[in-house]
Design a protein around this motif. Structure first.
Motif, PDB file in Angstrom:
ATOM      1  N   GLY A 113       0.552  -1.022  -0.089  1.00  0.00           N
ATOM      2  CA  GLY A 113      -0.161   0.225   0.301  1.00  0.00           C
ATOM      3  C   GLY A 113       0.750   1.199  -0.082  1.00  0.00           C
ATOM      4  N   ILE A 114       2.040   1.870  -0.167  1.00  0.00           N
ATOM      5  CA  ILE A 114       2.850   2.548  -0.526  1.00  0.00           C
ATOM      6  C   ILE A 114       2.057   3.191  -1.843  1.00  0.00           C
ATOM      7  CG2 ILE A 114       4.666   3.138  -0.277  1.00  0.00           C
ATOM      8  CD1 ILE A 114       5.718   1.560   0.753  1.00  0.00           C
ATOM      9  N   ASP A 115       1.874   4.178  -1.496  1.00  0.00           N
ATOM     10  CA  ASP A 115       1.006   5.046  -3.017  1.00  0.00           C
ATOM     11  C   ASP A 115       0.039   4.545  -3.052  1.00  0.00           C
ATOM     12  OD1 ASP A 115       2.491   7.498  -2.348  1.00  0.00           O
ATOM     13  OD2 ASP A 115       3.578   6.649  -3.697  1.00  0.00           O
ATOM     14  N   ASP A 116       0.303   3.435  -3.185  1.00  0.00           N
ATOM     15  CA  ASP A 116      -1.371   2.215  -3.545  1.00  0.00           C
ATOM     16  C   ASP A 116      -1.229   2.017  -2.730  1.00  0.00           C
ATOM     17  OD1 ASP A 116      -2.646   0.757  -5.138  1.00  0.00           O
ATOM     18  OD2 ASP A 116      -2.068   1.169  -7.161  1.00  0.00           O
ATOM     19  N   PRO A 117      -3.307   1.714  -2.257  1.00  0.00           N
ATOM     20  CA  PRO A 117      -3.079   1.494  -1.374  1.00  0.00           C
ATOM     21  C   PRO A 117      -3.283  -0.516  -1.796  1.00  0.00           C
ATOM     22  CG  PRO A 117      -5.040   2.668  -1.956  1.00  0.00           C
ATOM     23  CD  PRO A 117      -4.195   2.900  -2.528  1.00  0.00           C
ATOM     24  N   ASP A 118      -3.614  -0.597  -2.743  1.00  0.00           N
ATOM     25  CA  ASP A 118      -3.588  -2.493  -3.541  1.00  0.00           C
ATOM     26  C   ASP A 118      -2.486  -2.961  -4.000  1.00  0.00           C
ATOM     27  OD1 ASP A 118      -6.835  -2.640  -2.349  1.00  0.00           O
ATOM     28  OD2 ASP A 118      -7.126  -1.294  -4.988  1.00  0.00           O
ATOM     29  N   ASP A 119      -1.435  -2.178  -3.843  1.00  0.00           N
ATOM     30  CA  ASP A 119      -0.081  -2.264  -4.420  1.00  0.00           C
ATOM     31  C   ASP A 119       0.711  -3.618  -3.921  1.00  0.00           C
ATOM     32  OD1 ASP A 119       2.016  -2.941  -6.036  1.00  0.00           O
ATOM     33  OD2 ASP A 119       2.967  -1.321  -4.771  1.00  0.00           O
ATOM     34  N   VAL A 120       0.363  -5.081  -3.656  1.00  0.00           N
ATOM     35  CA  VAL A 120       1.428  -5.550  -2.801  1.00  0.00           C
ATOM     36  C   VAL A 120       2.788  -5.871  -3.812  1.00  0.00           C
ATOM     37  CG1 VAL A 120      -1.187  -6.962  -2.366  1.00  0.00           C
ATOM     38  CG2 VAL A 120       0.255  -8.259  -4.118  1.00  0.00           C
ATOM     39  N   ASP A 121       2.617  -5.353  -5.189  1.00  0.00           N
ATOM     40  CA  ASP A 121       3.187  -6.082  -6.419  1.00  0.00           C
ATOM     41  C   ASP A 121       5.614  -5.596  -6.649  1.00  0.00           C
ATOM     42  OD1 ASP A 121       2.395  -8.730  -6.662  1.00  0.00           O
ATOM     43  OD2 ASP A 121       1.362  -8.038  -7.423  1.00  0.00           O
ATOM     44  N   GLY A 122       4.672  -4.547  -5.760  1.00  0.00           N
ATOM     45  CA  GLY A 122       5.292  -3.187  -6.762  1.00  0.00           C
ATOM     46  C   GLY A 122       7.203  -3.579  -5.730  1.00  0.00           C
ATOM     47  N   TYR A 123       7.740  -4.340  -4.895  1.00  0.00           N
ATOM     48  CA  TYR A 123       8.784  -3.933  -4.681  1.00  0.00           C
ATOM     49  C   TYR A 123       9.671  -5.566  -4.860  1.00  0.00           C
ATOM     50  CZ  TYR A 123       7.966  -8.510  -2.305  1.00  0.00           C
ATOM     51  OH  TYR A 123       7.014 -10.015  -1.531  1.00  0.00           O
ATOM     52  N   LYS A 124       9.053  -6.023  -5.891  1.00  0.00           N
ATOM     53  CA  LYS A 124       9.529  -7.305  -6.282  1.00  0.00           C
ATOM     54  C   LYS A 124      10.102  -7.253  -7.662  1.00  0.00           C
ATOM     55  CE  LYS A 124       4.865 -10.092  -4.621  1.00  0.00           C
ATOM     56  NZ  LYS A 124       4.022 -10.997  -5.635  1.00  0.00           N
ATOM     57  N   HIS A 125       9.356  -5.727  -8.281  1.00  0.00           N
ATOM     58  CA  HIS A 125      10.369  -5.160  -9.426  1.00  0.00           C
ATOM     59  C   HIS A 125      10.939  -4.090  -8.893  1.00  0.00           C
ATOM     60  CE1 HIS A 125       5.871  -6.179 -11.915  1.00  0.00           C
ATOM     61  NE2 HIS A 125       6.511  -7.612 -11.875  1.00  0.00           N
ATOM     62  N   LEU A 126      11.971  -4.288  -7.916  1.00  0.00           N
ATOM     63  CA  LEU A 126      12.758  -2.694  -7.429  1.00  0.00           C
ATOM     64  C   LEU A 126      12.391  -1.610  -7.268  1.00  0.00           C
ATOM     65  CD1 LEU A 126      15.837  -4.999  -7.812  1.00  0.00           C
ATOM     66  CD2 LEU A 126      14.328  -5.316  -6.664  1.00  0.00           C
ATOM     67  N   ASP A 127      11.253  -1.284  -8.530  1.00  0.00           N
ATOM     68  CA  ASP A 127      11.602   0.145  -8.729  1.00  0.00           C
ATOM     69  C   ASP A 127       9.728   0.624  -8.593  1.00  0.00           C
ATOM     70  OD1 ASP A 127      10.909   2.647  -9.598  1.00  0.00           O
ATOM     71  OD2 ASP A 127      11.909   1.665 -11.887  1.00  0.00           O
ATOM     72  N   ALA A 128       9.209   1.159  -8.328  1.00  0.00           N
ATOM     73  CA  ALA A 128       7.721   1.365  -7.497  1.00  0.00           C
ATOM     74  C   ALA A 128       7.159   2.639  -7.178  1.00  0.00           C
ATOM     75  CB  ALA A 128       6.924   0.318  -7.247  1.00  0.00           C
ATOM     76  N   HIS A 129       6.565   3.260  -7.684  1.00  0.00           N
ATOM     77  CA  HIS A 129       5.936   5.118  -6.440  1.00  0.00           C
ATOM     78  C   HIS A 129       7.173   5.182  -6.584  1.00  0.00           C
ATOM     79  CE1 HIS A 129       1.808   2.290  -7.078  1.00  0.00           C
ATOM     80  NE2 HIS A 129       2.452   1.381  -5.869  1.00  0.00           N
ATOM     81  N   GLY A 130       7.993   4.856  -7.119  1.00  0.00           N
ATOM     82  CA  GLY A 130       9.510   6.362  -6.685  1.00  0.00           C
ATOM     83  C   GLY A 130       9.977   5.776  -6.005  1.00  0.00           C
ATOM     84  N   ILE A 131       9.956   4.783  -5.114  1.00  0.00           N
ATOM     85  CA  ILE A 131      10.822   3.904  -5.227  1.00  0.00           C
ATOM     86  C   ILE A 131      11.664   2.960  -5.239  1.00  0.00           C
ATOM     87  CG2 ILE A 131      10.942   2.527  -2.730  1.00  0.00           C
ATOM     88  CD1 ILE A 131       8.317   3.772  -1.935  1.00  0.00           C
ATOM     89  N   ARG A 132      13.440   3.033  -4.572  1.00  0.00           N
ATOM     90  CA  ARG A 132      14.148   1.645  -5.521  1.00  0.00           C
ATOM     91  C   ARG A 132      14.551   0.453  -4.315  1.00  0.00           C
ATOM     92  NH1 ARG A 132      17.889   2.918  -9.715  1.00  0.00           N
ATOM     93  NH2 ARG A 132      18.887   0.710  -8.456  1.00  0.00           N
ATOM     94  N   PHE A 133      13.498  -0.159  -4.766  1.00  0.00           N
ATOM     95  CA  PHE A 133      13.965  -0.929  -3.642  1.00  0.00           C
ATOM     96  C   PHE A 133      14.686  -2.082  -3.239  1.00  0.00           C
ATOM     97  CE2 PHE A 133       8.936  -0.883  -4.097  1.00  0.00           C
ATOM     98  CZ  PHE A 133       8.413  -0.341  -2.817  1.00  0.00           C
ATOM     99  N   ASP A 134      15.967  -1.419  -3.962  1.00  0.00           N
ATOM    100  CA  ASP A 134      17.172  -2.398  -3.939  1.00  0.00           C
ATOM    101  C   ASP A 134      17.999  -1.640  -3.363  1.00  0.00           C
ATOM    102  OD1 ASP A 134      17.029  -0.629  -6.708  1.00  0.00           O
ATOM    103  OD2 ASP A 134      18.733  -1.418  -7.120  1.00  0.00           O
ATOM    104  N   LEU A 135      17.627   0.066  -3.153  1.00  0.00           N
ATOM    105  CA  LEU A 135      18.505   1.484  -3.011  1.00  0.00           C
ATOM    106  C   LEU A 135      18.099   1.129  -1.650  1.00  0.00           C
ATOM    107  CD1 LEU A 135      18.921   3.994  -5.091  1.00  0.00           C
ATOM    108  CD2 LEU A 135      20.157   1.950  -5.256  1.00  0.00           C
ATOM    109  N   VAL A 136      16.702   0.242  -1.309  1.00  0.00           N
ATOM    110  CA  VAL A 136      16.415   0.662   0.251  1.00  0.00           C
ATOM    111  C   VAL A 136      17.116  -0.397   0.887  1.00  0.00           C
ATOM    112  CG1 VAL A 136      14.816   0.116   1.659  1.00  0.00           C
ATOM    113  CG2 VAL A 136      13.864   1.443  -0.328  1.00  0.00           C
ATOM    114  N   LEU A 137      17.130  -1.334   0.110  1.00  0.00           N
ATOM    115  CA  LEU A 137      18.249  -2.745   1.650  1.00  0.00           C
ATOM    116  C   LEU A 137      19.068  -2.338   1.862  1.00  0.00           C
ATOM    117  CD1 LEU A 137      18.647  -6.046   2.032  1.00  0.00           C
ATOM    118  CD2 LEU A 137      18.686  -6.101  -0.300  1.00  0.00           C
ATOM    119  N   LEU A 138      19.876  -1.841   0.394  1.00  0.00           N
ATOM    120  CA  LEU A 138      21.879  -1.166   0.476  1.00  0.00           C
ATOM    121  C   LEU A 138      21.641  -0.342   1.466  1.00  0.00           C
ATOM    122  CD1 LEU A 138      23.403  -1.126  -3.034  1.00  0.00           C
ATOM    123  CD2 LEU A 138      23.579  -2.799  -2.175  1.00  0.00           C
TER     124      LEU A 138
END
Length: 268
Positions: free
Chosen positions: A87-112
């Motif tokens: 639900g980050i910026d989209d209350p129904d988004d469950v998949d964005g992190y899987k692609h590493l890049d969604a809603h302006g967030i780089r989830f790979d960089l979050v992990l780093l």
């Protein structure tokens, strides 16, 4: 930020920051968080290695951490479990992190950034890490490998419903063709090939109905794993594939091959 080594041995913060930690907000992206397990053998000068375990769509992070505690104690390493919430910026988004890049967030960089905090707080060895994930976590894990092969020592990918092929004719997340535009970097298959990869799935994990419900009517989970295996192998990546008899779509059921794979890597 407090380093555990700076606390006296009798300080209650030592108890809070060793073994099962609380959840910490991720630096730079506090909507994400992480927890760790620090083994009882930890000492301030130990520089222990790190295993990162990435959750699937259900975000069962507590169960995920618990499952790796015996391995962490046996092999003296720190387990890091990030939480990328729904639900980050989209209350129904469950998949964005899987692609590493969604809603302006780089989830790979979050992990780093998380790993850098783990390095500082626990004096951990995070230059390269062991990385694993099941289902959605498996999607994250192999895509993270593509973008950051120098940060990964070995990767275990469990039953991903979607895969990215090392194919520059396809756009992300199907392939790697537009990574310079999307991520500012080019995927180097030669660098990826230096990282051993385990692909694991339950023998009863077909997943065709689940994938069809999400719009993919052409593949089952075993077929997706075979596609990933063929793509990695064609570019020289050392791939080990394991099918666990009698197991369905289960992170716990496919964990023994993962810990066995990492144990062999650590012994070498």
């Amino acid at each position: 930020m407090i380093r555990v080594a700076d606390l006296p041995a009798t300080h209650p913060g030592r108890r809070l920051l060793t073994k099962r930690s609380p959840f910490f907000a991720a630096p730079g992206e506090p909507r994400c968080s992480y927890c760790v397990y620090v083994p009882t053998s930890w000492t301030p000068d130990a520089e222990l290695p790190v295993l990162v375990a990435v959750h699937g769509t259900g975000r069962s992070v507590g169960e995920l951490r618990e499952g790796f505690i015996p391995f962490a104690e046996r092999h003296r390493l720190i387990v890091v479990v990030p939480l990328f919430p729904v639900g980050i910026d989209d209350p129904d988004d469950v998949d964005g992190y899987k692609h590493l890049d969604a809603h302006g967030i780089r989830f790979d960089l979050v992990l780093l950034d998380i790993l850098e905090q783990v390095r500082f707080r626990w004096n951990a060895r995070v230059g390269t890490v062991l990385l694993c994930g099941h289902s959605g976590g498996g999607q994250f894990a192999h895509r993270f490998l593509y973008l950051h092969p120098g940060r990964v020592a070995a990767v275990a990918v469990g039953a991903p419903g979607g895969v990215t092929l090392l194919d520059d004719s396809l756009a992300w997340p199907a392939g790697t063709g537009d990574t310079p535009r999307r991520f500012g970097s080019t995927v180097d298959p030669g660098a990826v090939a230096r990282v051993p990869v385990l692909l694991v799935i339950g023998g009863d994990d077909d997943g065709r109905a689940d994938l069809a419900a999400m719009g993919d009517h052409g593949h089952s989970r075993p077929e997706q794993l075979d596609r990933l295996s063929e793509s990695l192998s064609r570019h020289g990546t050392p791939v080990t594939k394991v099918v666990v008899p009698g197991v369905g779509h289960s992170a716990a059921g496919t964990r023994p091959p993962v810990t066995g794979f990492f144990a062999r890597f650590l012994s070498e």
